[in-house]
Design a protein around this motif. Structure first.
Motif, PDB file in Angstrom:
ATOM      1  N   GLU A 241       0.846  -1.192   0.000  1.00  0.00           N
ATOM      2  CA  GLU A 241       0.000   0.000   0.000  1.00  0.00           C
ATOM      3  C   GLU A 241       0.881   1.242   0.000  1.00  0.00           C
ATOM      4  OE1 GLU A 241      -3.856   1.780   2.455  1.00  0.00           O
ATOM      5  OE2 GLU A 241      -2.513   0.324   3.409  1.00  0.00           O
ATOM      6  N   ILE A 242       0.484   2.244  -0.786  1.00  0.00           N
ATOM      7  CA  ILE A 242       1.227   3.501  -0.880  1.00  0.00           C
ATOM      8  C   ILE A 242       0.266   4.648  -0.588  1.00  0.00           C
ATOM      9  CG2 ILE A 242       2.676   4.975  -2.331  1.00  0.00           C
ATOM     10  CD1 ILE A 242       3.126   2.492  -4.126  1.00  0.00           C
ATOM     11  N   ILE A 243       0.687   5.566   0.280  1.00  0.00           N
ATOM     12  CA  ILE A 243      -0.110   6.748   0.605  1.00  0.00           C
ATOM     13  C   ILE A 243       0.808   7.970   0.526  1.00  0.00           C
ATOM     14  CG2 ILE A 243      -1.582   7.889   2.299  1.00  0.00           C
ATOM     15  CD1 ILE A 243      -2.127   5.144   3.532  1.00  0.00           C
ATOM     16  N   TRP A 244       0.422   8.925  -0.304  1.00  0.00           N
ATOM     17  CA  TRP A 244       1.197  10.151  -0.457  1.00  0.00           C
ATOM     18  C   TRP A 244       0.310  11.355  -0.176  1.00  0.00           C
ATOM     19  CZ3 TRP A 244       4.382  10.044  -5.673  1.00  0.00           C
ATOM     20  CH2 TRP A 244       5.327   9.012  -5.619  1.00  0.00           C
ATOM     21  N   CYS A 245       0.947  12.414   0.287  1.00  0.00           N
ATOM     22  CA  CYS A 245       0.282  13.711   0.392  1.00  0.00           C
ATOM     23  C   CYS A 245       1.314  14.769   0.029  1.00  0.00           C
ATOM     24  CB  CYS A 245      -0.254  13.925   1.802  1.00  0.00           C
ATOM     25  SG  CYS A 245      -1.103  15.491   2.010  1.00  0.00           S
TER      26      CYS A 245
ATOM     27  N   ALA B 112      16.812  31.925  -9.198  1.00  0.00           N
ATOM     28  CA  ALA B 112      16.110  30.658  -9.415  1.00  0.00           C
ATOM     29  C   ALA B 112      14.832  30.626  -8.595  1.00  0.00           C
ATOM     30  CB  ALA B 112      17.000  29.475  -9.038  1.00  0.00           C
ATOM     31  N   VAL B 113      13.974  29.682  -8.939  1.00  0.00           N
ATOM     32  CA  VAL B 113      12.769  29.397  -8.157  1.00  0.00           C
ATOM     33  C   VAL B 113      12.879  27.957  -7.679  1.00  0.00           C
ATOM     34  CG1 VAL B 113      10.262  29.180  -8.179  1.00  0.00           C
ATOM     35  CG2 VAL B 113      11.362  31.010  -9.485  1.00  0.00           C
ATOM     36  N   GLU B 114      12.750  27.756  -6.373  1.00  0.00           N
ATOM     37  CA  GLU B 114      12.813  26.402  -5.825  1.00  0.00           C
ATOM     38  C   GLU B 114      11.440  26.025  -5.277  1.00  0.00           C
ATOM     39  OE1 GLU B 114      15.361  23.723  -2.611  1.00  0.00           O
ATOM     40  OE2 GLU B 114      16.237  25.537  -3.495  1.00  0.00           O
ATOM     41  N   ALA B 115      10.866  24.972  -5.861  1.00  0.00           N
ATOM     42  CA  ALA B 115       9.549  24.496  -5.428  1.00  0.00           C
ATOM     43  C   ALA B 115       9.749  23.402  -4.390  1.00  0.00           C
ATOM     44  CB  ALA B 115       8.755  23.972  -6.617  1.00  0.00           C
ATOM     45  N   HIS B 116       9.493  23.737  -3.134  1.00  0.00           N
ATOM     46  CA  HIS B 116       9.613  22.757  -2.056  1.00  0.00           C
ATOM     47  C   HIS B 116       8.394  21.832  -2.091  1.00  0.00           C
ATOM     48  CE1 HIS B 116      13.012  24.617   0.210  1.00  0.00           C
ATOM     49  NE2 HIS B 116      12.620  25.685  -0.479  1.00  0.00           N
ATOM     50  N   VAL B 117       8.644  20.543  -2.131  1.00  0.00           N
ATOM     51  CA  VAL B 117       7.554  19.558  -2.139  1.00  0.00           C
ATOM     52  C   VAL B 117       7.343  19.096  -0.704  1.00  0.00           C
ATOM     53  CG1 VAL B 117       6.684  17.408  -3.107  1.00  0.00           C
ATOM     54  CG2 VAL B 117       8.222  18.854  -4.455  1.00  0.00           C
ATOM     55  N   CYS B 118       6.351  19.685  -0.053  1.00  0.00           N
ATOM     56  CA  CYS B 118       6.060  19.344   1.343  1.00  0.00           C
ATOM     57  C   CYS B 118       5.103  18.154   1.393  1.00  0.00           C
ATOM     58  CB  CYS B 118       5.448  20.542   2.056  1.00  0.00           C
ATOM     59  SG  CYS B 118       6.470  22.033   1.986  1.00  0.00           S
ATOM     60  N   GLY B 119       5.090  17.494   2.531  1.00  0.00           N
ATOM     61  CA  GLY B 119       4.200  16.350   2.697  1.00  0.00           C
ATOM     62  C   GLY B 119       4.970  15.082   2.998  1.00  0.00           C
ATOM     63  N   LYS B 120       4.244  14.000   3.133  1.00  0.00           N
ATOM     64  CA  LYS B 120       4.845  12.726   3.510  1.00  0.00           C
ATOM     65  C   LYS B 120       4.409  11.637   2.543  1.00  0.00           C
ATOM     66  CE  LYS B 120       5.251  11.866   7.871  1.00  0.00           C
ATOM     67  NZ  LYS B 120       4.967  11.507   9.288  1.00  0.00           N
ATOM     68  N   ARG B 121       5.315  10.690   2.347  1.00  0.00           N
ATOM     69  CA  ARG B 121       5.025   9.531   1.513  1.00  0.00           C
ATOM     70  C   ARG B 121       5.216   8.267   2.353  1.00  0.00           C
ATOM     71  NH1 ARG B 121       7.842  10.882  -4.385  1.00  0.00           N
ATOM     72  NH2 ARG B 121       6.725  12.845  -4.743  1.00  0.00           N
ATOM     73  N   LEU B 122       4.232   7.392   2.314  1.00  0.00           N
ATOM     74  CA  LEU B 122       4.288   6.136   3.067  1.00  0.00           C
ATOM     75  C   LEU B 122       4.223   4.960   2.108  1.00  0.00           C
ATOM     76  CD1 LEU B 122       1.787   6.877   5.997  1.00  0.00           C
ATOM     77  CD2 LEU B 122       4.271   7.159   6.001  1.00  0.00           C
ATOM     78  N   LEU B 123       5.097   3.992   2.337  1.00  0.00           N
ATOM     79  CA  LEU B 123       5.086   2.736   1.589  1.00  0.00           C
ATOM     80  C   LEU B 123       4.984   1.611   2.610  1.00  0.00           C
ATOM     81  CD1 LEU B 123       5.486   1.025  -1.004  1.00  0.00           C
ATOM     82  CD2 LEU B 123       7.945   1.174  -0.599  1.00  0.00           C
TER      83      LEU B 123
END
Length: 628
Positions: free
Chosen positions: A518-522, A533-544
């Motif tokens: 099971e995989i759950i991402w946010c 430059a522009v830096e897009a921070h990818v916030c959130g958690k990924r669970l495997l």
């Protein structure tokens, strides 16, 4: 982001469809009790020993989706209207399936449903009435652009030594690519009691295409002698003709459980249009892909306890299960009557004509052909432009297009980014492609690791595989609120939804039923301007989650760096931490971009280490390039 699950697992029982093998007992793991035993049990109410472990809705549905060859595709691919009509006749014959004397499927409960997908074919049935019993079917094949609508009502009539169940209603088959609709009815079921017990399909079937004027008249015959010992049963005879010219084009002859052939009345040429052995032999029991998404009204759920008991020959338990379903149905009807409520089908509109004394059903959700555009996932080929079928306009044209929406004195607060800066793909699709678009089954490799360390190493490799090449100067669409992306690949089922717009938050849930993963991402992207430059921070958690091993892996995502000066480019940067809570193993990865001047060759680097968080011992050092 938590995924809600049902507290109790659904019990779902499926049985093998009717096919040519063992017609007297089409289920290899179920054999009906002897006729004597079934007759003796009639002293009670109609007992389960007279039931086949399948609902009538399932029987109707199986005649559409349970085939060994794709006759619907052939109907659509024929070049001439006559060839298509002949293929429709063959398909209509294929919906006739062997029956078993002395056992019958369950009578569906009110509102019971049966929903099955096979390839591009999606089939939905609902019991829209129980008194009289009326079943409705709606099926679509989006690839072939085909639609089916059925409504059927069996009306049994006693004829002394036999019972004939006349099947009232209509079947519509629409070939939308050709603008043709085929109207047809169904043969009747004859249950002969004396002198020789048997069941067979009889009666006349008419197939008509209003657009072409072609008509078929097919007669199903049970040509046994009076004593019932003849051998030429299950006969089909008929003709295909042009109603406008009153000319017979083909003569139809054969056996619906063997072969059916047509004879050209002009040339005398004879050819086989239907071979039962090729179409309805070797049929397999349907499988459940995602039990959590099966409706509670599904036939396999409603009758699960009864079917299970019948197949185990536990007749007392079967009797209790059947009474439980019937009592629950009676209770629901009583409660509805006390409240003065009338039941309305969920999936069909139902009407009754007092002039013709016929029922009419149509799906509530009108199916329309939708234009769906898919694009190639990001891969290593042509990294500067990862879409083979799409090439972004040159950078000069894109910059000039910024001024197309701006006029002197215009309000720039509502400025819109022109489409030339978009790639033909949504951000949701980009997230999901990192999970399901792989040439190798990396998830399977994770699960097969023998030690926790081997599995963590495989998880690290899988995490790196989620990182895909980017294209400078173009960006995916911002997903709309509630937008979804749903893809199945083998046993992997992936679902994403845009759960928030301000701020933009995307949620992903994926399951692999075979590997029990099971995989759950946010994910939420937060762009920050850093001067050049522009830096897009990818916030959130990924669970495997590896449920077979009881292990959960937590991880984050690298950030996206969009460098403007001195050398324009897009890359993944930042630190990623992968942690297994149960084993204490941790991985720290660093995604490194090019130098400040942008001329280093060692870009897209990955460096890091795998260590035991308890002993602080480094087990592996990691180094390489994520695109190599």
């Amino acid at each position: 982001m938590e995924v809600q699950k049902e507290k109790e697992a659904k019990r779902i029982v499926l049985t093998k469809p009717f096919s040519l093998e063992g017609e007297s007992d089409s289920e290899p793991f179920y054999r009906a009790p002897s006729l004597l035993r079934r007759l003796l049990t009639l002293l009670k109410n109609l007992p389960p020993v007279f039931n086949f472990p399948k609902s009538q809705l399932q029987c109707y549905g199986e005649s559409v989706y349970c085939t060994s060859s794709n006759l619907l595709s052939k109907c659509n691919s024929e070049q001439s209207s006559l060839d298509r009509f002949t293929s429709v006749v063959a398909w209509s014959i294929s919906t006739t399936r062997p029956t078993s004397f002395g056992v019958a499927p369950y009578s569906p409960t009110l509102g019971e449903t049966h929903h099955v997908s096979k390839g591009n074919l999606n089939v939905l049935l609902e019991q829209v009435s129980v008194n009289p019993p009326v079943s409705a079917l709606h099926a679509t094949d989006e690839k072939e652009n085909i639609e089916m609508i059925w409504w059927q009502q069996p009306v049994p009539k006693f004829h002394g030594t036999s019972i004939e169940a006349e099947v009232h209603g209509k079947r519509l088959l629409k070939l939308l690519n050709h603008g043709e609709t085929y109207e047809m009815n169904c043969p009747h079921l004859s249950i002969r009691i004396l002198p020789v017990p048997r069941m067979d399909w009889v009666g006349n079937v008419n197939i008509r295409c209003p657009e072409t004027g072609l008509v078929a008249e097919i007669s199903y015959r049970s040509s046994y002698s009076l004593l019932g010992f003849g051998r030429n049963g299950k006969l089909i005879k008929g003709k295909i003709m042009d109603s406008s010219l009153f000319k017979v084009l083909y003569e139809v002859d054969g056996h619906w459980d063997k072969t059916v052939q047509v004879k050209d009345t002009n040339s005398g040429e004879v050819r086989v249009i239907y071979d039962a052995k090729e179409v309805i032999s070797g049929l397999k029991t349907p499988i459940i892909k995602d039990a959590e998404r099966v409706w509670g009204s599904e036939s396999a759920v409603v009758w699960s306890e009864l079917s299970e008991a019948i197949m185990k020959n536990e007749w007392e338990k079967a009797r209790e299960a059947k009474e439980s379903v019937e009592e629950r149905e009676r209770k629901t009807m009583r409660e509805r009557g006390m409240k003065g409520e009338s039941w309305v089908p969920k999936n069909f509109r139902v009407s009754f004509s007092e002039d013709t004394w016929e029922w009419y059903c149509s799906p509530t959700h009108k199916w329309e052909e939708r234009k769906i555009v898919l694009t190639r996932p990001f891969s290593l080929e042509r990294q500067s432009d990862p879409e083979i079928d799409y090439k972004a306009p040159n950078i000069l044209r894109r910059i000039l297009s910024l001024f197309s929406n701006v006029r002197p004195g215009s309000d720039v607060s509502c400025f819109k980014l022109p489409p030339v800066f978009n790639m033909p793909k949504s951000e949701l699709q980009c997230y999901a492609e990192g999970v399901y678009s792989t040439a190798l089954d990396i998830l399977s490799n994770i699960n097969s690791g023998n030690t926790p360390l081997d599995r963590l190493v495989a998880v690290v490799a899988w995490t790196i595989s989620n990182v895909r090449p980017l294209c400078f100067g173009v960006a995916p669409y911002n997903p709309t609120l509630g937008e979804t992306h749903h893809v199945s690949k083998g046993n992997l089922n992936v679902l994403l939804e845009q759960v928030s717009h301000h701020p933009p938050v995307s949620a992903l849930h994926a399951t692999d039923c075979k590997e029990n993963i099971e995989i759950i991402w946010c994910n939420s992207t937060v762009p920050k301007f850093t001067g050049t430059a522009v830096e897009a921070h990818v916030c959130g958690k990924r669970l495997l989650k590896l449920h077979n091993h009881g292990e959960t892996y937590e991880m984050n995502s690298p950030n996206i760096l969009i460098r403007i000066f001195p050398v324009p480019g897009t890359d993944w940067v930042g630190n990623v931490t992968i942690r297994c809570i149960e084993t204490g193993l941790v991985t720290e990865l660093s995604y490194i971009s090019q130098s400040f001047l942008g001329f280093w060759k060692n870009r897209r680097m990955v460096k890091g280490k795998i260590f035991d968080s308890l002993s602080k011992k480094i087990l592996y050092n990691i180094e390489g390039h994520w695109d190599r």
